[in-house]
Design a protein around this motif. Structure first.
Motif, short mmCIF file in Angstrom:
data_model
loop_
_atom_site.label_atom_id
_atom_site.label_comp_id
_atom_site.label_asym_id
_atom_site.label_seq_id
_atom_site.Cartn_x
_atom_site.Cartn_y
_atom_site.Cartn_z
N GLY A 44 0.82 -1.21 0.00
CA GLY A 44 0.00 0.00 0.00
C GLY A 44 0.85 1.25 0.00
O GLY A 44 2.08 1.20 -0.10
N VAL A 45 0.18 2.39 0.11
CA VAL A 45 0.83 3.69 0.16
C VAL A 45 0.76 4.21 1.59
O VAL A 45 -0.30 4.19 2.21
CB VAL A 45 0.15 4.69 -0.80
CG1 VAL A 45 0.83 6.04 -0.74
CG2 VAL A 45 0.16 4.14 -2.22
N PHE A 46 1.91 4.67 2.12
CA PHE A 46 1.99 5.09 3.51
C PHE A 46 2.67 6.45 3.64
O PHE A 46 3.63 6.73 2.93
CB PHE A 46 2.79 4.07 4.33
CG PHE A 46 2.18 2.70 4.39
CD1 PHE A 46 1.28 2.37 5.39
CD2 PHE A 46 2.49 1.76 3.43
CE1 PHE A 46 0.71 1.11 5.43
CE2 PHE A 46 1.93 0.49 3.46
CZ PHE A 46 1.03 0.16 4.47
N PRO A 47 2.19 7.28 4.57
CA PRO A 47 2.92 8.51 4.87
C PRO A 47 4.20 8.19 5.61
O PRO A 47 4.29 7.16 6.29
CB PRO A 47 1.94 9.28 5.77
CG PRO A 47 1.14 8.20 6.44
CD PRO A 47 0.99 7.11 5.41
N ASP A 48 5.20 9.03 5.46
CA ASP A 48 6.40 8.87 6.27
C ASP A 48 6.08 9.39 7.68
O ASP A 48 5.54 10.49 7.82
CB ASP A 48 7.57 9.65 5.68
CG ASP A 48 8.87 9.36 6.41
OD1 ASP A 48 9.62 8.50 5.94
OD2 ASP A 48 9.12 9.98 7.47
N PRO A 49 6.39 8.63 8.73
CA PRO A 49 6.02 9.08 10.08
C PRO A 49 6.74 10.34 10.53
O PRO A 49 6.27 11.03 11.44
CB PRO A 49 6.43 7.89 10.97
CG PRO A 49 6.55 6.73 10.05
CD PRO A 49 6.99 7.29 8.74
N PHE A 50 7.88 10.66 9.89
CA PHE A 50 8.72 11.74 10.39
C PHE A 50 8.90 12.89 9.41
O PHE A 50 9.43 13.93 9.78
CB PHE A 50 10.10 11.19 10.76
CG PHE A 50 10.05 10.04 11.72
CD1 PHE A 50 9.72 10.24 13.05
CD2 PHE A 50 10.30 8.75 11.29
CE1 PHE A 50 9.67 9.18 13.94
CE2 PHE A 50 10.24 7.68 12.16
CZ PHE A 50 9.92 7.90 13.50
N ASN A 51 8.52 12.72 8.16
CA ASN A 51 8.73 13.75 7.15
C ASN A 51 7.45 13.90 6.34
O ASN A 51 7.09 13.01 5.56
CB ASN A 51 9.91 13.36 6.24
CG ASN A 51 10.31 14.49 5.31
OD1 ASN A 51 9.48 15.27 4.85
ND2 ASN A 51 11.60 14.57 5.01
N CYS A 52 6.77 15.03 6.51
CA CYS A 52 5.45 15.21 5.90
C CYS A 52 5.51 15.28 4.38
O CYS A 52 4.49 15.12 3.71
CB CYS A 52 4.77 16.46 6.45
SG CYS A 52 5.59 18.02 5.99
N ARG A 53 6.69 15.53 3.82
CA ARG A 53 6.80 15.64 2.37
C ARG A 53 7.04 14.28 1.70
O ARG A 53 6.98 14.18 0.48
CB ARG A 53 7.94 16.59 1.99
CG ARG A 53 7.71 18.03 2.42
CD ARG A 53 8.76 18.96 1.83
NE ARG A 53 10.11 18.51 2.11
CZ ARG A 53 10.75 18.73 3.26
NH1 ARG A 53 10.13 19.37 4.24
NH2 ARG A 53 11.98 18.31 3.44
N GLN A 54 7.30 13.26 2.49
CA GLN A 54 7.63 11.97 1.90
C GLN A 54 6.54 10.94 2.16
O GLN A 54 5.81 11.01 3.15
CB GLN A 54 8.97 11.47 2.44
CG GLN A 54 10.13 12.35 2.02
CD GLN A 54 11.47 11.67 2.20
OE1 GLN A 54 11.57 10.64 2.84
NE2 GLN A 54 12.51 12.25 1.62
N TYR A 55 6.45 9.98 1.23
CA TYR A 55 5.56 8.85 1.41
C TYR A 55 6.20 7.63 0.76
O TYR A 55 7.22 7.74 0.07
CB TYR A 55 4.16 9.13 0.84
CG TYR A 55 4.10 9.38 -0.65
CD1 TYR A 55 3.69 8.38 -1.52
CD2 TYR A 55 4.41 10.63 -1.18
CE1 TYR A 55 3.59 8.61 -2.89
CE2 TYR A 55 4.32 10.87 -2.54
CZ TYR A 55 3.91 9.86 -3.39
OH TYR A 55 3.82 10.09 -4.74
N HIS A 56 5.60 6.47 0.98
CA HIS A 56 6.24 5.21 0.60
C HIS A 56 5.25 4.29 -0.09
O HIS A 56 4.14 4.09 0.40
CB HIS A 56 6.83 4.53 1.84
CG HIS A 56 7.71 5.43 2.64
ND1 HIS A 56 9.04 5.61 2.37
CD2 HIS A 56 7.43 6.24 3.70
CE1 HIS A 56 9.56 6.48 3.22
NE2 HIS A 56 8.61 6.88 4.04
N MET A 57 5.66 3.75 -1.22
CA MET A 57 4.87 2.78 -1.97
C MET A 57 5.43 1.40 -1.65
O MET A 57 6.56 1.08 -2.02
CB MET A 57 4.97 3.06 -3.46
CG MET A 57 4.78 4.51 -3.86
SD MET A 57 3.07 5.02 -3.96
CE MET A 57 2.52 4.17 -5.41
#
Length: 274
Positions: free
Chosen positions: A105-118
């Motif tokens: 799935g797609v997830f927000p980065d817990p520590f950096n609001c500009r990054q996310y993870h596929m």
């Protein structure tokens, strides 16, 4: 049969074309920020030991170094804290490595609001494609880079890890949840959130994934439906509801007016009951 590097390369090309202003940061490791990516004033971590502020000079965003963090004292750059901090973050502990994929799935980065993870599976091995929104923040609700950098997701931590096993739905998208786990890094015991997703059309409530009650959801709600192509698609669980998938493959859950239902043949709401 395509090799993993080739498949990753093709997948990355797809991601860049499908995610608008965001771009791939890396396939394995978390990267710190640059002003060229941010395209806005504010604090960044030029690296884990250096705090900088972005300033626009002419047409170019340049970093101005404002603080050096002493790792020997347990200090690392932390954008939430606005400088060097002993608080847990993407740089602390430095041995934490990249984002940990636990479910696809797609997830927000817990520590950096500009990054996310596929996150996806290559066989039985989870792989993370790390993405950067640049001058915007990632929205867990819509799954895209649509929030301003002064949104609350950039100003306050989105999780609370006070004890092992603490869990909660992720703010803005209760299909995502986190569980706090302990890690020992450089002799220190630290609590970090591990992110997961409930199955499609479910939400995380009081320690469990439960079926979402669409009757209480306002029309137009962004939902974690897995779009495979743009268009309108019936909701198999509710004849009066349907999904609208946009060009970015983000789904909106919509409801037909009273006295109508969604017809899969005409792809429209028609008079009658079902």
């Amino acid at each position: 049969m395509l090799t993993l590097p080739v498949r990753l390369a093709l997948f990355v090309v797809y991601l860049v074309s499908a995610t608008g202003g965001s771009h791939v940061v890396s396939v394995t490791q978390f990267q710190t920020s640059s002003c060229a990516d941010r395209q806005a004033p504010g604090i960044i971590c030029a690296n884990c030991n250096t705090v900088a502020v972005c300033v626009k000079i002419g047409s170019v965003w340049e970093p101005s170094l404002v603080e050096a963090c002493n790792a020997d004292e347990g200090l690392y750059c932390n954008e939430f804290e606005g400088g060097c901090s002993t608080s847990i973050g993407s740089c602390n502990p430095t041995g934490g490595g990249g984002f940990e994929c636990n479910t696809p799935g797609v997830f927000p980065d817990p520590f950096n609001c500009r990054q996310y993870h596929m996150c996806f599976l290559n066989g039985n091995n989870p792989v993370a494609i790390n993405m950067d929104c640049g001058g915007a923040a990632f929205s867990p609700a819509s799954g895209d880079c649509s929030l301003p950098l002064n949104d609350t997701v950039c100003l306050t931590p989105q999780f609370n890890c006070s004890f092992v096993g603490q869990m909660a739905a992720w703010p803005g998208n209760n299909n995502i949840y986190y569980i706090c786990a302990a890690e020992t890094v450089q002799g220190n015991r630290l609590l970090r959130p591990r992110l997961y997703r409930c199955p499609a059309n479910q939400m995380f409530v009081e320690g469990q994934c439960v079926q979402r009650d669409w009757s209480n959801m306002p029309p137009g709600t962004i939902v974690p439906y897995e779009c495979v192509r743009p268009g309108l698609f019936a909701d198999p669980a509710h004849c009066r509801y349907y999904y609208s998938c946009n060009a970015e493959l983000v789904a909106t859950h919509l409801q037909c007016p009273e006295g109508t239902f969604f017809n899969e043949n005409t792809l429209s709401c028609v008079l009658g009951v079902c």
